[in-house]
Design an enzyme around this catalytic site. Structure first.
Site, mmCIF file in Angstrom:
data_model
loop_
_atom_site.group_PDB
_atom_site.id
_atom_site.type_symbol
_atom_site.label_atom_id
_atom_site.label_comp_id
_atom_site.label_asym_id
_atom_site.label_seq_id
_atom_site.Cartn_x
_atom_site.Cartn_y
_atom_site.Cartn_z
ATOM 1 N N GLN A 123 0.836 -1.204 0.000
ATOM 2 C CA GLN A 123 0.000 0.000 0.000
ATOM 3 C C GLN A 123 0.874 1.259 0.000
ATOM 4 O O GLN A 123 1.695 1.460 0.903
ATOM 5 C CB GLN A 123 -0.941 0.018 1.212
ATOM 6 C CG GLN A 123 -1.978 1.136 1.075
ATOM 7 C CD GLN A 123 -2.908 1.275 2.271
ATOM 8 O OE1 GLN A 123 -2.445 1.323 3.411
ATOM 9 N NE2 GLN A 123 -4.207 1.379 2.016
ATOM 10 N N TYR A 203 -6.064 11.079 3.729
ATOM 11 C CA TYR A 203 -4.636 11.331 3.509
ATOM 12 C C TYR A 203 -4.476 12.129 2.207
ATOM 13 O O TYR A 203 -5.475 12.557 1.605
ATOM 14 C CB TYR A 203 -3.860 10.015 3.525
ATOM 15 C CG TYR A 203 -3.935 9.371 4.895
ATOM 16 C CD1 TYR A 203 -3.416 10.045 6.016
ATOM 17 C CD2 TYR A 203 -4.565 8.146 5.112
ATOM 18 C CE1 TYR A 203 -3.518 9.496 7.285
ATOM 19 C CE2 TYR A 203 -4.668 7.598 6.382
ATOM 20 C CZ TYR A 203 -4.143 8.281 7.462
ATOM 21 O OH TYR A 203 -4.245 7.767 8.735
ATOM 22 N N ARG A 250 -7.522 2.283 -2.808
ATOM 23 C CA ARG A 250 -8.409 2.297 -1.640
ATOM 24 C C ARG A 250 -9.177 3.615 -1.590
ATOM 25 O O ARG A 250 -8.585 4.695 -1.714
ATOM 26 C CB ARG A 250 -7.600 2.119 -0.356
ATOM 27 C CG ARG A 250 -8.518 1.747 0.816
ATOM 28 C CD ARG A 250 -7.790 1.007 1.896
ATOM 29 N NE ARG A 250 -8.691 0.038 2.503
ATOM 30 C CZ ARG A 250 -8.797 -0.177 3.801
ATOM 31 N NH1 ARG A 250 -8.034 0.489 4.643
ATOM 32 N NH2 ARG A 250 -9.640 -1.069 4.278
ATOM 33 N N GLY A 342 -9.602 -6.426 8.775
ATOM 34 C CA GLY A 342 -8.429 -5.809 9.383
ATOM 35 C C GLY A 342 -8.186 -6.350 10.770
ATOM 36 O O GLY A 342 -7.370 -7.262 10.984
ATOM 37 N N ARG A 343 -8.943 -5.829 11.751
ATOM 38 C CA ARG A 343 -8.712 -6.192 13.147
ATOM 39 C C ARG A 343 -8.722 -7.702 13.393
ATOM 40 O O ARG A 343 -7.889 -8.184 14.179
ATOM 41 C CB ARG A 343 -9.719 -5.457 14.045
ATOM 42 C CG ARG A 343 -9.391 -3.972 14.174
ATOM 43 C CD ARG A 343 -10.558 -3.174 14.671
ATOM 44 N NE ARG A 343 -11.637 -3.120 13.684
ATOM 45 C CZ ARG A 343 -12.789 -2.486 13.862
ATOM 46 N NH1 ARG A 343 -13.001 -1.838 14.988
ATOM 47 N NH2 ARG A 343 -13.696 -2.472 12.904
HETATM 48 C C1 LIG Z 1 -4.350 -1.050 13.864
HETATM 49 C C2 LIG Z 1 -4.945 -0.563 12.574
HETATM 50 C C3 LIG Z 1 -4.129 -0.045 11.592
HETATM 51 C C4 LIG Z 1 -4.647 0.358 10.362
HETATM 52 N N1 LIG Z 1 -3.804 0.797 9.387
HETATM 53 C C5 LIG Z 1 -4.285 1.070 8.147
HETATM 54 C C6 LIG Z 1 -3.399 1.370 7.077
HETATM 55 O O1 LIG Z 1 -2.177 1.365 7.229
HETATM 56 N N2 LIG Z 1 -3.948 1.650 5.866
HETATM 57 C C7 LIG Z 1 -5.309 1.649 5.667
HETATM 58 O O2 LIG Z 1 -5.763 1.920 4.535
HETATM 59 N N3 LIG Z 1 -6.169 1.332 6.660
HETATM 60 C C8 LIG Z 1 -5.692 1.028 7.878
HETATM 61 N N4 LIG Z 1 -6.543 0.638 8.882
HETATM 62 C C9 LIG Z 1 -7.968 0.439 8.577
HETATM 63 C C10 LIG Z 1 -8.221 -1.036 8.230
HETATM 64 O O3 LIG Z 1 -7.602 -1.368 7.003
HETATM 65 C C11 LIG Z 1 -9.729 -1.335 8.116
HETATM 66 O O4 LIG Z 1 -10.317 -0.400 7.231
HETATM 67 C C12 LIG Z 1 -10.428 -1.244 9.446
HETATM 68 O O5 LIG Z 1 -9.747 -1.952 10.460
HETATM 69 C C13 LIG Z 1 -11.880 -1.780 9.340
HETATM 70 O O6 LIG Z 1 -11.865 -3.149 8.987
HETATM 71 P P1 LIG Z 1 -12.188 -4.254 10.121
HETATM 72 O O7 LIG Z 1 -13.541 -3.900 10.681
HETATM 73 O O8 LIG Z 1 -12.169 -5.573 9.395
HETATM 74 O O9 LIG Z 1 -11.107 -4.137 11.164
HETATM 75 C C14 LIG Z 1 -6.053 0.267 10.131
HETATM 76 C C15 LIG Z 1 -6.887 -0.230 11.143
HETATM 77 C C16 LIG Z 1 -6.344 -0.660 12.344
HETATM 78 C C17 LIG Z 1 -7.264 -1.254 13.394
#
Ligand SMILES: Cc1cc2nc3c(=O)[nH]c(=O)nc-3n(C[C@H](O)[C@H](O)[C@H](O)COP(=O)(O)O)c2cc1C
Length: 390
Positions: A123, A203, A250, A342-343
């Site tokens: 990314q 961003y 994204r 993600g999480r």
């Molecule tokens: C610890 C953490 C770090 C994240 N870092 C990024 C990132 O580097 N780039 C990005 O586009 N989204 C980032 N996100 C957002 C996640 O990609 C995702 O959109 C978000 O966690 C929701 O998905 P989930 O409900 O499956 O966790 C981050 C989220 C978390 C919790």
């Protein structure tokens, strides 16, 4: 089926005992699929997750190879956001892809994922105004316009209030496009399978897209066409390195990050035009954050994600609070091709295996999300099939 239990992880203990778990291995979401010319093991994508474990030179640690390889059963892994240049940095301890040292550090990480048969995209990130002078050698962060974001930046000395950024000069913008091109070429040198352009979560690229953060009066501001000019120049530069079939992007049409609302006076018009332009370029996928990342799947009434998906010729990755059940429903409706999580990947290195067995998921305490070492990062144990004793 053998009974399964989850073992304790880090400081969290899962006390679920022995129970028979439903077999979900035939779920259509967990079957192989091909997008473009890219075969994937299943329709689950590991969403980008910043984990802030790199050093001051933006070099990721060697144990990142364990972390990513452990999660290589995902159909596709998207790396944590990676800075394209020093100017792109907005968070302490995040990795980069502009120096040889960084490229060399990513190579074994990519190799480890490939060794386990995984597909791996990098990314590409520029944070723009979501930064701080402490992360910019004392210089002001840059942005389309000098508009201070609400909230705070994560610096090495803790959280600090955002500042009013410096509006970029018109002739500086092509230099940033070149930074993206070089970063994309470096991603290729590191061995990745493709790249994802981070144009979400307010961003730099999204700051140009939105009319609340872009008040420019040059060719990069004003009309929708002008506001999309820089993001599309970036996409074209990245496509010139990879070909459109290895480039995703994204988007977060409904975001309120960093805490401001409304961000755009005509979201669907802006994003509809954006998606049309991306579709015309033949990009591999759009990766859509439905709602506000992490916080809610709610979006304003006029934001129609399925409509955006229908305007795009490539694959649609849906994100935000997905479970296997929700993914199955949305796939059945034909509203998405892939689903990023993600999480759930943080504390479940074998998430796909757990989904297949309908097994409970471990949860990572927030203290492990950002910063630290391998603890709470690459040491989460997988679920293990065991035979109950006695
Ligand atoms: C610890 C953490 C770090 C994240 N870092 C990024 C990132 O580097 N780039 C990005 O586009 N989204 C980032 N996100 C957002 C996640 O990609 C995702 O959109 C978000 O966690 C929701 O998905 P989930 O409900 O499956 O966790 C981050 C989220 C978390 C919790």
């Amino acid at each position: 089926m053998r009974p399964l239990v989850c073992s304790a992880s880090g400081s969290t203990t899962l006390a679920m005992g022995f129970s028979i778990m439903p077999d979900r291995s035939t779920s259509p979401v967990l079957q192989p699929v091909t997008i473009g010319d890219l075969p994937l093991k299943n329709r689950i994508v590991m969403a980008p997750l910043t984990r802030s474990r790199s050093d001051d030179a933006g070099v990721p640690p060697p144990y990142a190879a364990d972390y990513y390889a452990q999660r290589a059963d995902a159909g596709l892994i998207v790396t944590e956001a990676i800075n394209i240049s020093p100017q792109a940095i907005g968070y302490a301890l995040t990795p980069g892809i502009w120096t040889d040292q960084q490229v060399e550090a990513w190579q074994p990480i990519v190799q480890a994922v490939h060794d386990r048969g995984g597909s791996f995209f990098l990314q590409l990130w520029h944070t723009g105004r979501i930064s701080h002078p402490d992360l910019q050698d004392g210089a002001l962060p840059v942005a389309p316009s000098a508009i201070k974001p609400v909230g705070q930046a994560f610096t090495k000395d803790g959280m600090k209030d955002h500042v009013t950024p410096r509006a970029l000069e018109t002739d500086e913008i092509p230099l940033i496009v070149e930074d993206y091109r070089r970063a994309a070429a470096n991603a290729k040198a590191a061995g990745f399978d493709g790249v994802e352009v981070h144009s979400a979560n307010n961003y730099l690229l999204e700051q140009f897209v939105r009319d609340s953060t872009n008040k420019r009066d040059d060719r990069y501001g004003g009309s929708i066409e002008n506001r999309l000019r820089f993001p599309l120049e970036v996409v074209d530069a990245v496509v010139s390195v990879w070909g459109a079939n290895r480039v995703g992007i994204r988007l977060s049409p409904a975001t309120t990050m960093p805490g401001e609302t409304p961000l755009d006076s005509a979201v669907m018009e802006t994003f509809g035009t954006y998606v049309d332009a991306l579709s015309a370029r033949g990009l591999l996928y759009i990766h859509d954050i439905e709602g506000v990342t992490q916080l809610t799947r709610e979006a304003p009434d006029d934001v129609d994600f399925p409509a955006l998906r229908r305007r795009f010729s490539g694959a649609y990755i849906a994100n935000n609070q997905y479970t296997l059940d929700l993914a199955e429903q949305v796939l059945e409706k034909g509203d998405a091709d892939l689903f990023s999580m993600g999480r759930p990947f943080i504390a479940n290195p074998d998430l796909i295996e757990r989904l297949r067995h309908g097994a409970p998921l471990a949860e990572a305490p927030k203290q492990y999300w950002y910063g630290g070492g391998s603890v709470g990062y690459s040491d989460w144990p997988p679920m293990r099939p065991i035979t109950p004793a006695g």
